[in-house]
Design a protein around this motif. Structure first.
Motif, PDB file in Angstrom:
ATOM      1  N   ARG A 159      20.563  93.290  -2.097  1.00  0.00           N
ATOM      2  CA  ARG A 159      19.760  93.389  -3.304  1.00  0.00           C
ATOM      3  C   ARG A 159      20.712  93.920  -4.376  1.00  0.00           C
ATOM      4  NH1 ARG A 159      14.761  93.058  -5.349  1.00  0.00           N
ATOM      5  NH2 ARG A 159      13.827  94.809  -6.462  1.00  0.00           N
ATOM      6  N   PRO A 160      21.419  93.020  -5.022  1.00  0.00           N
ATOM      7  CA  PRO A 160      22.517  93.439  -5.899  1.00  0.00           C
ATOM      8  C   PRO A 160      22.077  94.156  -7.174  1.00  0.00           C
ATOM      9  CG  PRO A 160      22.159  91.073  -6.069  1.00  0.00           C
ATOM     10  CD  PRO A 160      21.276  91.562  -4.960  1.00  0.00           C
ATOM     11  N   ASP A 161      20.824  93.922  -7.555  1.00  0.00           N
ATOM     12  CA  ASP A 161      20.318  94.597  -8.753  1.00  0.00           C
ATOM     13  C   ASP A 161      18.831  94.835  -8.531  1.00  0.00           C
ATOM     14  OD1 ASP A 161      20.802  91.387 -10.209  1.00  0.00           O
ATOM     15  OD2 ASP A 161      18.965  92.132  -9.313  1.00  0.00           O
ATOM     16  N   GLY A 162      18.133  95.196  -9.598  1.00  0.00           N
ATOM     17  CA  GLY A 162      16.732  95.541  -9.429  1.00  0.00           C
ATOM     18  C   GLY A 162      15.783  94.377  -9.252  1.00  0.00           C
ATOM     19  N   SER A 163      16.323  93.130  -9.335  1.00  0.00           N
ATOM     20  CA  SER A 163      15.388  92.010  -9.280  1.00  0.00           C
ATOM     21  C   SER A 163      15.744  90.981  -8.220  1.00  0.00           C
ATOM     22  CB  SER A 163      15.297  91.336 -10.648  1.00  0.00           C
ATOM     23  OG  SER A 163      16.569  90.857 -11.040  1.00  0.00           O
ATOM     24  N   ASN A 164      17.016  90.787  -7.917  1.00  0.00           N
ATOM     25  CA  ASN A 164      17.388  89.727  -6.994  1.00  0.00           C
ATOM     26  C   ASN A 164      17.493  90.204  -5.558  1.00  0.00           C
ATOM     27  OD1 ASN A 164      18.171  87.208  -8.694  1.00  0.00           O
ATOM     28  ND2 ASN A 164      19.042  88.947  -9.794  1.00  0.00           N
ATOM     29  N   PHE A 165      17.268  89.276  -4.651  1.00  0.00           N
ATOM     30  CA  PHE A 165      17.397  89.524  -3.213  1.00  0.00           C
ATOM     31  C   PHE A 165      18.059  88.277  -2.648  1.00  0.00           C
ATOM     32  CE2 PHE A 165      16.799  91.203   0.812  1.00  0.00           C
ATOM     33  CZ  PHE A 165      15.924  90.483   1.614  1.00  0.00           C
ATOM     34  N   THR A 166      19.242  88.434  -2.052  1.00  0.00           N
ATOM     35  CA  THR A 166      19.999  87.261  -1.645  1.00  0.00           C
ATOM     36  C   THR A 166      20.209  87.212  -0.141  1.00  0.00           C
ATOM     37  OG1 THR A 166      22.121  88.398  -1.917  1.00  0.00           O
ATOM     38  CG2 THR A 166      21.263  87.225  -3.835  1.00  0.00           C
ATOM     39  N   LEU A 167      20.330  85.981   0.348  1.00  0.00           N
ATOM     40  CA  LEU A 167      20.692  85.722   1.736  1.00  0.00           C
ATOM     41  C   LEU A 167      21.994  84.943   1.713  1.00  0.00           C
ATOM     42  CD1 LEU A 167      19.971  85.611   4.829  1.00  0.00           C
ATOM     43  CD2 LEU A 167      18.886  83.407   4.341  1.00  0.00           C
ATOM     44  N   LYS A 168      22.995  85.470   2.393  1.00  0.00           N
ATOM     45  CA  LYS A 168      24.286  84.796   2.464  1.00  0.00           C
ATOM     46  C   LYS A 168      24.533  84.326   3.884  1.00  0.00           C
ATOM     47  CE  LYS A 168      28.008  86.712   0.598  1.00  0.00           C
ATOM     48  NZ  LYS A 168      29.208  87.580   0.463  1.00  0.00           N
ATOM     49  N   ILE A 169      24.982  83.080   3.983  1.00  0.00           N
ATOM     50  CA  ILE A 169      25.441  82.552   5.265  1.00  0.00           C
ATOM     51  C   ILE A 169      26.925  82.307   5.102  1.00  0.00           C
ATOM     52  CG2 ILE A 169      25.086  80.870   7.091  1.00  0.00           C
ATOM     53  CD1 ILE A 169      22.402  80.149   5.815  1.00  0.00           C
ATOM     54  N   ARG A 170      27.733  82.995   5.871  1.00  0.00           N
ATOM     55  CA  ARG A 170      29.178  83.008   5.618  1.00  0.00           C
ATOM     56  C   ARG A 170      29.849  81.691   5.979  1.00  0.00           C
ATOM     57  NH1 ARG A 170      28.285  88.076   7.530  1.00  0.00           N
ATOM     58  NH2 ARG A 170      28.631  89.739   6.038  1.00  0.00           N
ATOM     59  N   SER A 171      29.557  81.163   7.104  1.00  0.00           N
ATOM     60  CA  SER A 171      30.189  79.935   7.571  1.00  0.00           C
ATOM     61  C   SER A 171      29.096  79.069   8.183  1.00  0.00           C
ATOM     62  CB  SER A 171      31.281  80.251   8.594  1.00  0.00           C
ATOM     63  OG  SER A 171      31.877  79.073   9.082  1.00  0.00           O
ATOM     64  N   THR A 172      28.577  78.169   7.385  1.00  0.00           N
ATOM     65  CA  THR A 172      27.386  77.426   7.804  1.00  0.00           C
ATOM     66  C   THR A 172      27.670  76.498   8.972  1.00  0.00           C
ATOM     67  OG1 THR A 172      27.896  75.858   6.032  1.00  0.00           O
ATOM     68  CG2 THR A 172      26.206  77.526   5.586  1.00  0.00           C
ATOM     69  N   LYS A 173      26.645  76.347   9.813  1.00  0.00           N
ATOM     70  CA  LYS A 173      26.691  75.418  10.941  1.00  0.00           C
ATOM     71  C   LYS A 173      25.634  74.339  10.705  1.00  0.00           C
ATOM     72  CE  LYS A 173      27.528  79.278  14.160  1.00  0.00           C
ATOM     73  NZ  LYS A 173      27.004  80.374  13.362  1.00  0.00           N
ATOM     74  N   LEU A 174      25.777  73.254  11.433  1.00  0.00           N
ATOM     75  CA  LEU A 174      24.794  72.177  11.306  1.00  0.00           C
ATOM     76  C   LEU A 174      23.379  72.680  11.581  1.00  0.00           C
ATOM     77  CD1 LEU A 174      26.683  69.262  13.116  1.00  0.00           C
ATOM     78  CD2 LEU A 174      26.490  69.668  10.655  1.00  0.00           C
ATOM     79  N   GLU A 175      23.269  73.564  12.557  1.00  0.00           N
ATOM     80  CA  GLU A 175      21.947  74.061  12.949  1.00  0.00           C
ATOM     81  C   GLU A 175      21.341  75.038  11.946  1.00  0.00           C
ATOM     82  OE1 GLU A 175      24.732  74.117  14.795  1.00  0.00           O
ATOM     83  OE2 GLU A 175      24.950  76.012  15.883  1.00  0.00           O
ATOM     84  N   ASP A 176      22.082  75.386  10.909  1.00  0.00           N
ATOM     85  CA  ASP A 176      21.513  76.213   9.847  1.00  0.00           C
ATOM     86  C   ASP A 176      20.678  75.387   8.868  1.00  0.00           C
ATOM     87  OD1 ASP A 176      24.558  78.180   9.678  1.00  0.00           O
ATOM     88  OD2 ASP A 176      22.713  78.567  10.807  1.00  0.00           O
ATOM     89  N   SER A 177      20.718  74.084   9.007  1.00  0.00           N
ATOM     90  CA  SER A 177      19.903  73.228   8.142  1.00  0.00           C
ATOM     91  C   SER A 177      18.437  73.552   8.363  1.00  0.00           C
ATOM     92  CB  SER A 177      20.161  71.758   8.457  1.00  0.00           C
ATOM     93  OG  SER A 177      21.476  71.393   8.120  1.00  0.00           O
ATOM     94  N   ALA A 178      17.772  73.938   7.302  1.00  0.00           N
ATOM     95  CA  ALA A 178      16.381  74.396   7.414  1.00  0.00           C
ATOM     96  C   ALA A 178      15.857  74.688   6.020  1.00  0.00           C
ATOM     97  CB  ALA A 178      16.287  75.657   8.264  1.00  0.00           C
ATOM     98  N   MET A 179      14.575  74.994   5.970  1.00  0.00           N
ATOM     99  CA  MET A 179      13.969  75.538   4.756  1.00  0.00           C
ATOM    100  C   MET A 179      14.015  77.041   4.887  1.00  0.00           C
ATOM    101  SD  MET A 179      12.377  74.023   2.177  1.00  0.00           S
ATOM    102  CE  MET A 179      11.033  74.135   0.999  1.00  0.00           C
ATOM    103  N   TYR A 180      14.489  77.723   3.866  1.00  0.00           N
ATOM    104  CA  TYR A 180      14.574  79.176   3.892  1.00  0.00           C
ATOM    105  C   TYR A 180      13.583  79.741   2.883  1.00  0.00           C
ATOM    106  CZ  TYR A 180      18.669  78.839   6.832  1.00  0.00           C
ATOM    107  OH  TYR A 180      19.504  78.576   7.883  1.00  0.00           O
ATOM    108  N   PHE A 181      12.723  80.601   3.378  1.00  0.00           N
ATOM    109  CA  PHE A 181      11.698  81.206   2.533  1.00  0.00           C
ATOM    110  C   PHE A 181      11.975  82.687   2.344  1.00  0.00           C
ATOM    111  CE2 PHE A 181       8.722  77.793   2.201  1.00  0.00           C
ATOM    112  CZ  PHE A 181       8.768  77.094   3.394  1.00  0.00           C
ATOM    113  N   CYS A 182      11.834  83.112   1.124  1.00  0.00           N
ATOM    114  CA  CYS A 182      11.841  84.529   0.800  1.00  0.00           C
ATOM    115  C   CYS A 182      10.390  84.964   0.646  1.00  0.00           C
ATOM    116  CB  CYS A 182      12.598  84.723  -0.512  1.00  0.00           C
ATOM    117  SG  CYS A 182      12.543  86.379  -1.196  1.00  0.00           S
ATOM    118  N   ALA A 183      10.096  86.186   1.028  1.00  0.00           N
ATOM    119  CA  ALA A 183       8.750  86.718   0.843  1.00  0.00           C
ATOM    120  C   ALA A 183       8.852  88.172   0.412  1.00  0.00           C
ATOM    121  CB  ALA A 183       7.937  86.606   2.132  1.00  0.00           C
ATOM    122  N   SER A 184       7.831  88.639  -0.269  1.00  0.00           N
ATOM    123  CA  SER A 184       7.809  90.054  -0.651  1.00  0.00           C
ATOM    124  C   SER A 184       6.409  90.609  -0.470  1.00  0.00           C
ATOM    125  CB  SER A 184       8.299  90.252  -2.090  1.00  0.00           C
ATOM    126  OG  SER A 184       7.371  89.772  -3.047  1.00  0.00           O
TER     127      SER A 184
END
Lengths: 116, 114
Positions: free
Chosen positions: B69-94
């Motif tokens: 959470r780099p600042d007061g508003s953003n929330f990030t997900l980092k994938i360092r070295s993507t694999k084929l199986e990382d293909s997906a829909m990614y949902f954020c929730a609060s």
């Protein structure tokens, strides 16, 4: 570990009719929350309805209502007066804690088609 | 009505590349989550975040994943070295705290790893 089971993969209903989607869950917890989320083709997750386990009264939201049977660990969703816009995937979900460790556990979902 | 937003809506990347998925939770919410949904499968929990630290993570959330959470508003997900199986829909929730059992989802980021 909690599990959520949606055994019906697909259902179809005529517009304006009523349909019930089934969900069962397994937990040893006494206090928890249950949810139904709708996922239309856009794939956005939209909250439909929520039920607190400590409440005996079944939740209702307009055309949507639930039949919550705590002893049977059953949580079905009834959609009345089905509309074409109700066509979507429906996920049942379970959550125990409301603190920092809360997370949703989802069932596999059911695809609902509303026929005109 | 306040809503969770996510960018980008779609991301295509090459295997081995790093990706950052961004989310702006609802402004007064304190609990943040990432879930993923592989096509045709159920939604799976990845990680929860509260008070600037991870509160829980699943087995899926291995060392290739990180959240911030780099600042007061953003929330990030980092994938360092993507694999084929990382293909997906990614949902954020609060989720908030006042009657705050409900998690509100963003529209998702569709990630395709080639």
């Amino acid at each position: 570990a909690q599990t959520v089971t949606q055994s019906q993969p697909e259902m179809s209903v005529q517009e304006a009719e009523t349909v019930t989607l089934s969900c069962t869950y397994d937990t040893s917890e006494n206090n928890y929350y249950l949810f139904w989320y709708k996922q239309p083709p856009s794939r956005q997750m939209i909250l439909v309805i929520r039920q607190e386990a400590y409440k005996q009264q079944n939740a209702t939201e307009n055309r949507f209502s639930v039949n919550f049977q705590k002893a049977a660990k059953s949580f079905s969703l009834k959609i009345s007066d089905s509309q074409l816009g109700d066509t979507a995937m429906y996920f049942c979900a379970f959550m125990t804690h409301t603190g920092a460790n809360s997370k949703l556990t989802f069932g596999k979902g059911i695809t609902l088609s509303v026929r005109p | 009505e306040p809503e969770v937003t996510q960018t980008p809506s779609h991301q295509v990347t090459q295997m081995g590349q790093e990706v950052i998925l961004r989310c702006v939770p609802i402004s007064n919410h304190l609990y943040f989550y990432w879930y993923r949904q592989i096509l045709g499968q159920k939604v799976e929990f990845l990680v929860s975040f509260y008070n600037n630290e991870i509160s829980e993570k699943s087995e899926i959330f291995d060392d290739q994943f990180s959240v911030e959470r780099p600042d007061g508003s953003n929330f990030t997900l980092k994938i360092r070295s993507t694999k084929l199986e990382d293909s997906a829909m990614y949902f954020c929730a609060s989720r908030g705290t006042s009657g705050g059992e409900t998690q509100y989802f963003g529209p998702g980021t569709r990630l395709l790893v080639l």
